[in-house]
Design an enzyme around this catalytic site. Structure first.
Site, mmCIF file in Angstrom:
data_model
loop_
_atom_site.group_PDB
_atom_site.id
_atom_site.type_symbol
_atom_site.label_atom_id
_atom_site.label_comp_id
_atom_site.label_asym_id
_atom_site.label_seq_id
_atom_site.Cartn_x
_atom_site.Cartn_y
_atom_site.Cartn_z
ATOM 1 N N SER A 257 4.442 -2.293 7.184
ATOM 2 C CA SER A 257 5.612 -4.014 6.987
ATOM 3 C C SER A 257 5.945 -4.051 8.365
ATOM 4 C CB SER A 257 6.214 -3.830 6.461
ATOM 5 O OG SER A 257 7.490 -3.212 6.578
ATOM 6 N N LYS A 258 7.073 -4.445 8.832
ATOM 7 C CA LYS A 258 7.151 -4.602 10.336
ATOM 8 C C LYS A 258 7.914 -3.498 10.376
ATOM 9 C CE LYS A 258 6.292 -8.311 12.663
ATOM 10 N NZ LYS A 258 5.766 -8.153 13.565
ATOM 11 N N ARG A 259 9.143 -2.972 9.608
ATOM 12 C CA ARG A 259 9.383 -1.714 9.138
ATOM 13 C C ARG A 259 9.116 -1.114 10.520
ATOM 14 N NH1 ARG A 259 10.733 1.298 5.677
ATOM 15 N NH2 ARG A 259 9.001 0.866 4.244
ATOM 16 N N GLY A 261 5.933 -1.140 13.126
ATOM 17 C CA GLY A 261 6.035 -1.059 14.305
ATOM 18 C C GLY A 261 5.172 -2.577 14.120
ATOM 19 N N GLU A 267 -0.269 -8.249 18.491
ATOM 20 C CA GLU A 267 0.942 -7.684 18.822
ATOM 21 C C GLU A 267 -0.161 -6.100 19.489
ATOM 22 O OE1 GLU A 267 4.794 -7.610 16.112
ATOM 23 O OE2 GLU A 267 2.964 -8.079 15.485
#
Ligand code: GLU
Length: 498
Positions: A257-259, A261, A267
């Site tokens: 997840s975003k956590r 990176g 991105e």
């Protein structure tokens, strides 16, 4: 051993509801590799039947991600193909017709249960600690009741009639035999009240009519597969081969997840990763060539890829490994190509990570060519070029006073060292790395300093950094005049602290 497999038709079928994440693109990558390997076709199909969640930006990002990674498709939007259109919202009529056919044969029915009634049902089930599921009440609605609801403007859906007993099984390439008890499956919606199909109906029909042989998709779809098999059965069509690929977890074993990176391919592009490195890295998320080889060209991956070697356990996303791999690809690149890739990052605005705005654009390519050998080995990301090279292009070199002294040196001694270094800087000739090194080593000896003690203040005053490419090559590339100005400025900074 490589099993030879006849040409596959595989598809990547994203829903444009959000920017595609790495796991999603990884299935596209596996499909693409398998299509190339078997000389089959890679199809892209946009599954946009959920009009409430449709996001045009997401659709754009899907194509951009595929293009960036070089995952070209044989059939799909933009490109066209024998089964066009490849966008589900444009295929609406087929789904409606099929749903009506299933109603005629009694395998599906109209249902007028309202969302509020479904909510109430779910709440009752929750209170009774039962799993939430539809209670098949629509089976018992008469034609007249449905007509009345329709006239009253109530939402009408179409549901598939699921047999109450028995089980469905299928042989998954990765998971082996998977069986589901039909008791677990309620009559599910195949056509929504806006006459758009659900994903279940639409993708089954499209995969069938597009001749898809292998459905390669994320593990999260495995629990929906019995529904898909039931639709195949009702339509008397053969299901494809299912290949459910494992989840991707972070190093902490939690779902990526975003956590952890960046989560989307784009991105990674913006962070200075190379498509070839990301391609290579992603190919190893859930697959391995059977030995320890990690760095492989696309051709080698295609050559060695087999679906039998897709793991059934979750893959771990190790971002340090990705950075390392990117460095390997960068090191392998020739100077001209590397410059082509670095320059756009260096030329973007300072606020976006580019060179200071005071640096003239376009970047001087001939000067950059001289500098590349100084940083090539150390570069891991294209974005790092700016940070590693900015002081060559910009004269805004402002070291912090505390960074200038070498080990165990006080300000007084540092001032003496920089002053002596400055004096020498005016005379070394030619102003070349070897001559500079000989001269400064003797100076250190004369002053009773270790070479490192003298070199640190020189490095910091001439580059503004405590960490920079090899000192004498760097000084030669900066040039005598600018080294002098910078050392003079360094002296002022030091003196101002006294
Ligand atoms: N549209 C589905 C998704 O967004 C496709 C799942 C599948 O590959 O069957 O993931």
């Amino acid at each position: 051993m490589t099993t030879s497999i006849s040409p596959v038709r595989v598809r990547y079928a994203p829903s444009p509801t959000g920017i595609p994440h790495i796991g999603n693109i990884r299935t596209a990558l596996f499909c693409w590799i398998l299509a190339k390997k078997t000389k089959g076709q890679f199809i892209v199909r946009i599954e946009d039947t959920d009009r409430n969640r449709y996001d045009a930006e997401a659709e754009k990002a899907i194509f951009e991600s595929l293009n960036w990674l070089g995952l070209d498709w044989d059939e799909g939007p933009i490109k066209g193909g024998p089964h066009a259109p490849y966008v589900q919202s444009e295929r609406k009529q087929t789904y409606i017709e099929t749903a009506m056919k299933l109603i005629e044969t009694g395998q599906a029915y109209f249902d007028d249960t309202t969302p509020e009634q479904l909510d109430a049902l779910r709440q009752r089930q929750r209170a009774a600690k039962q799993p939430p599921r539809y209670d098949n009440r629509g089976r018992y609605r008469s034609k007249d009741e449905i007509e009345a609801s329709r006239e009253a403007g109530l939402p009408i859906t179409v549901r598939l009639r699921v047999p109450e007993h028995g089980s469905v099984s299928f042989e998954d390439t990765v998971r082996g035999k998977v069986t589901f008890d039909l008791k677990e499956i309620d009559d599910f919606v195949i056509l929504k009240s806006d006459e758009m199909p659900t994903y279940h109906l639409a993708h089954v029909l499209d995969d069938h009519s597009m001749g898809v042989t292998h459905v390669i998709r994320g593990d999260e779809w495995i629990s929906s597969t019995p529904r898909h098999l039931l639709i195949h059965k009702a339509l008397e069509i053969e299901p494809p081969q299912y290949v459910h690929v494992p989840l991707i977890l972070g190093k902490d074993k939690a779902k990526l997840s975003k956590r952890h990176g960046a989560t989307s391919a784009l991105e990674y592009r913006d962070q200075g990763f190379l498509p070839d490195a990301v391609f290579n890295f992603m190919s190893l998320l859930g697959w391995s060539p059977g030995d320890d080889t990690e760095v492989m060209s696309r051709d080698e991956i295609i050559e060695r890829f087999t679906i039998e070697r897709i793991n059934d356990s979750p893959a771990t996303f190790d971002s340090e490994k990705l950075e390392w791999m990117n460095g390997v690809y960068i090191r392998d690149m020739d100077t001209e190509r590397l410059m082509d890739l670095l320059i756009p990052f260096m030329e973007c605005a300072e606020s976006e990570g580019g060179m200071p705005d005071s640096v003239k654009r376009p970047i001087d390519r001939n000067y950059l060519r001289e500098l590349i050998p100084l940083v090539h080995e150390r570069l891991k990301l294209l974005t790092e070029g700016t940070e590693m090279l900015d002081f060559f292009f910009s004269d805004k070199v402002e070291p912090a006073a505390k960074d200038i002294p070498g080990r165990k040196m006080d300000v007084g001694l540092t001032i003496d060292a920089v002053a002596a270094a400055l004096k020498l800087c005016r005379t070394v000739s030619p102003f070349e790395p070897d001559q500079l090194e000989t001269a400064y080593r003797s100076l250190a000896e004369e002053m009773g300093l270790k070479p490192g003690q003298l070199f640190s203040p020189i490095r910091v005053t001439t580059t503004g950094k405590t960490f920079a490419p090899p000192l004498f090559d760097t000084m030669a590339a900066i040039g005598r005049a600018r080294c002098i100005t910078r050392m003079e400025h360094g002296l002022e900074i030091l003196k101002s602290t006294q």
